[in-house]
Design a protein around this motif. Structure first.
Motif, short mmCIF file in Angstrom:
data_model
loop_
_atom_site.label_atom_id
_atom_site.label_comp_id
_atom_site.label_asym_id
_atom_site.label_seq_id
_atom_site.Cartn_x
_atom_site.Cartn_y
_atom_site.Cartn_z
N ILE A 1 -3.95 37.08 5.24
CA ILE A 1 -4.15 36.10 4.16
C ILE A 1 -5.49 36.30 3.48
O ILE A 1 -5.61 36.12 2.27
N MET A 2 -6.53 36.67 4.23
CA MET A 2 -7.84 36.93 3.64
C MET A 2 -8.14 38.42 3.81
O MET A 2 -8.49 38.87 4.89
N VAL A 3 -8.00 39.17 2.76
CA VAL A 3 -8.18 40.62 2.82
C VAL A 3 -9.64 40.97 2.58
O VAL A 3 -10.23 40.57 1.58
N ASP A 4 -10.24 41.71 3.53
CA ASP A 4 -11.64 42.14 3.44
C ASP A 4 -12.60 40.97 3.26
O ASP A 4 -13.69 41.12 2.70
N GLY A 5 -12.18 39.79 3.72
CA GLY A 5 -13.05 38.63 3.66
C GLY A 5 -13.17 37.99 2.29
O GLY A 5 -13.87 36.99 2.12
N VAL A 6 -12.49 38.54 1.29
CA VAL A 6 -12.64 38.04 -0.08
C VAL A 6 -11.31 37.76 -0.75
O VAL A 6 -11.07 36.67 -1.28
N LYS A 7 -10.41 38.71 -0.75
CA LYS A 7 -9.16 38.58 -1.52
C LYS A 7 -8.16 37.65 -0.84
O LYS A 7 -7.92 37.75 0.36
N ASN B 1 -4.39 36.39 -0.18
CA ASN B 1 -3.11 37.10 -0.15
C ASN B 1 -2.09 36.30 0.64
O ASN B 1 -1.97 36.46 1.85
N LEU B 2 -1.35 35.44 -0.01
CA LEU B 2 -0.30 34.64 0.63
C LEU B 2 1.04 35.05 0.02
O LEU B 2 1.26 34.88 -1.18
N ASP B 3 1.92 35.61 0.85
CA ASP B 3 3.22 36.07 0.37
C ASP B 3 4.15 34.86 0.19
O ASP B 3 4.57 34.23 1.16
N LYS B 4 4.47 34.55 -1.05
CA LYS B 4 5.22 33.33 -1.37
C LYS B 4 6.60 33.31 -0.72
O LYS B 4 7.00 32.31 -0.12
N ASP B 5 7.35 34.41 -0.84
CA ASP B 5 8.71 34.44 -0.31
C ASP B 5 8.72 34.28 1.20
O ASP B 5 9.52 33.50 1.75
N PRO C 1 -16.22 34.19 7.32
CA PRO C 1 -17.13 33.17 6.80
C PRO C 1 -16.85 32.91 5.32
O PRO C 1 -16.59 33.84 4.55
N GLY C 2 -16.89 31.65 4.94
CA GLY C 2 -16.62 31.29 3.56
C GLY C 2 -15.24 30.70 3.36
O GLY C 2 -14.95 30.09 2.32
N TRP C 3 -14.35 30.86 4.36
CA TRP C 3 -12.98 30.38 4.25
C TRP C 3 -12.75 29.09 5.04
O TRP C 3 -11.61 28.66 5.21
N GLU C 4 -13.81 28.47 5.51
CA GLU C 4 -13.67 27.27 6.34
C GLU C 4 -12.94 26.14 5.60
O GLU C 4 -12.07 25.47 6.17
N ASP C 5 -13.29 25.93 4.33
CA ASP C 5 -12.64 24.85 3.57
C ASP C 5 -11.17 25.16 3.33
O ASP C 5 -10.33 24.25 3.31
N PHE C 6 -10.85 26.43 3.13
CA PHE C 6 -9.44 26.80 2.95
C PHE C 6 -8.64 26.50 4.21
O PHE C 6 -7.53 25.96 4.14
N GLY D 1 -7.00 28.69 -2.11
CA GLY D 1 -7.21 30.09 -1.79
C GLY D 1 -7.79 30.87 -2.95
O GLY D 1 -8.73 31.66 -2.78
N GLN D 2 -7.28 30.64 -4.14
CA GLN D 2 -7.78 31.33 -5.32
C GLN D 2 -9.19 30.88 -5.68
O GLN D 2 -10.03 31.68 -6.10
N GLU D 3 -9.46 29.60 -5.48
CA GLU D 3 -10.82 29.07 -5.71
C GLU D 3 -11.82 29.72 -4.76
O GLU D 3 -12.93 30.09 -5.16
N THR D 4 -11.42 29.87 -3.49
CA THR D 4 -12.30 30.49 -2.49
C THR D 4 -12.54 31.96 -2.82
O THR D 4 -13.67 32.45 -2.73
N GLU D 5 -11.48 32.66 -3.22
CA GLU D 5 -11.62 34.07 -3.60
C GLU D 5 -12.59 34.23 -4.75
O GLU D 5 -13.47 35.12 -4.73
N GLU D 6 -12.45 33.39 -5.76
CA GLU D 6 -13.33 33.47 -6.94
C GLU D 6 -14.78 33.22 -6.53
O GLU D 6 -15.70 33.94 -7.00
N LYS D 7 -15.00 32.25 -5.69
CA LYS D 7 -16.37 31.91 -5.26
C LYS D 7 -17.00 33.06 -4.46
O LYS D 7 -18.15 33.43 -4.70
N LEU D 8 -16.22 33.63 -3.55
CA LEU D 8 -16.76 34.70 -2.70
C LEU D 8 -16.95 36.01 -3.45
O LEU D 8 -17.85 36.80 -3.15
#
Length: 445
Positions: free
Chosen positions: A230-236, A238-242, A401-406, A435-442
């Motif tokens: 879900i968190m690729v390389d700590g930044v991206k 990635n949640l597979d919808k299907d 680190p950085g994904w705690e709120d997510f 998730g997208q908000e966290t990615e943008e911030k990181l």
């Protein structure tokens, strides 16, 4: 003075000088043959005293780990007499709070315990020393070392094996005539097991828990299907919808069919509490566990616990690797002494006896063999879980680190679904937004 008396005096002086030199040689602290530990008062080959060194060291854990580690430190100071320690040990949350403060002021301890969820972040910020030059041959499997490297460098010496799987109540399942979980079972097998358990267990008892609110349980499902975490390389993000809806709709149906505990029961569970633990309480027949934690379950249900790997998909399932390390601060003024100590920590047999299993299954197989004869089932069940997890294990993907709120948002949104307060569609929308908000911030860091 006669010639004879002068000669006698010269001979006497020579004899006294010879005796003095011999006595000086006998009184030397190290003649190079003993191989003993250096002493702060000894003279080295260069004629200078071995300098006294105080290593600051910091770790987290329970009291048993604290006491065992203090014994090991005392042992090292006896073997290496110029080295003393200033130890600091805390609970998990307090440790990371304190370490963040020390990191900000560039005053981290010389040696520190490090976790797989944080080591990449601390390494990439330049806070940890590269330990690749420490010779670990014959101590740690070289293949394991390669897997633990970050950008080709080793920033932590692994202390123990770890991995994840499922514990199950073998005695109660057999009594109910339910097919036992089998090694390398699939997600389809897992869900079929849950249905069979519902059909054969009395009301109020369940084959599996409702783990749908945990982001990591879905991540096990997603990665087992060959997808990225879900968190690729700590930044991206990635949640597979299907896959997500397929997974969550299965649990939604299970709640309707009473195959998993109702929300109010599920939310009251507290792992490792004899009365509130899902398995120890007798409410659920299976429970997620790690190599390091499954012994607690065996202690609460002696002789009744079996272990199996996580459900698998085409790519495997679960994980099995080292997650706890000793690292050296890049700001340490005693780096070489710190490196010598961390190597000793996993290689010395006396240290191994002192530390026991307080950090899990020792990474050094020789140390484990030394401990094995005195082990109980509580000790060996972790190795059983590791052995069943290894074949299909995937990499360890913690929340960086950085994904705690997510993580908190995911839990909150899915608990709202479990209690029937919102739809899966709305929960998905909120989770993706976070998730997208966290990615943008990181990504801006």
């Amino acid at each position: 003075m006669t010639k004879a008396s002068k000669k006698s005096k010269w001979r006497l002086g020579l004899t006294l000088l010879t005796v003095a030199l011999a006595l000086a040689g006998c009184s030397g602290g190290n003649n190079g043959e003993g191989g003993g530990a250096p002493n702060a008062n000894d003279e080295g080959s260069g004629g200078s005293a071995v300098k006294p060194v105080n290593l600051k060291i910091m770790w987290w854990g329970p009291d048993a780990r604290h006491q065992a580690t203090l014994k090991a430190l005392d042992l090292y100071s006896k073997q290496t007499t110029n080295v003393t320690f200033t130890p600091e040990y805390l609970a998990w949350d307090a440790f990371w709070t304190k370490l963040a403060t020390l990191a900000a002021s560039k005053s981290m301890t010389d040696v520190l315990q490090m976790d797989g969820a944080y080591i990449q972040d601390y390494a990439k910020r330049g806070l940890l020393e590269d330990l690749s030059d420490i010779d670990l041959s014959g101590i740690v499997d070289s293949k394991l070392i390669e897997k633990l490297k970050i950008d080709g460098k080793l920033y932590g010496i692994p202390l123990s094996h770890n991995g994840t799987g499922l514990a199950y109540n073998k005695a109660d399942l057999e009594a109910a005539g339910i097919t036992l979980p089998a090694k390398d079972w699939t997600w389809d097998d897992y869900f079929a097991f849950a249905k069979e358990a519902r059909a054969k267990l009395p009301e109020g008892k369940y084959g599996i828990a409702d783990n749908s609110a945990g982001w990591d349980w879905f991540q096990f499902y997603q990665t087992s299907q060959g997808k990225d975490p879900i968190m690729v390389d700590g930044v991206k993000f990635n949640l597979d919808k299907d896959l997500w809806f397929q997974f969550q709709q299965t649990y939604e149906q299970f709640r309707k069919d009473k195959i998993v505990p109702p929300a109010q029961v599920q939310s009251a569970f507290k792992e490792n509490d004899p009365k509130a633990d899902p398995m120890a309480s007798g409410t659920v027949m299976t429970r997620t566990a790690t190599v390091g934690s499954v012994s607690v379950l065996e202690g609460m249900l002696p002789g009744k616990v079996g272990v199996v790997n996580n459900p698998t998909g085409p790519s495997g399932g679960g994980w099995a690797q080292a997650t706890i390390f000793l690292s050296v601060s890049s700001s340490s003024k005693n780096k070489e002494e710190a490196k010598q100590f961390v190597r000793w920590f996993i290689s010395d047999k006396e240290a191994g006896q002192a530390l026991g299993m307080t950090r899990g299954i020792p990474i050094n197989e020789e140390i484990y063999k030394e401990l094995e004869p005195t082990m109980t089932k509580m000790d060996t069940i972790g190795k059983d879980l590791l052995n069943t997890a290894l074949d299909k294990a995937l990499p360890f993907y913690p929340a960086p680190p950085g994904w705690e709120d997510f993580v908190k948002t995911y839990q909150t949104e899915m608990e709202s679904v479990m209690f029937g307060k919102q739809s899966l569609e709305k929960a998905y929308e909120n989770i993706v937004e976070k998730g997208q908000e966290t990615e943008e911030k990181l990504s801006k860091k």
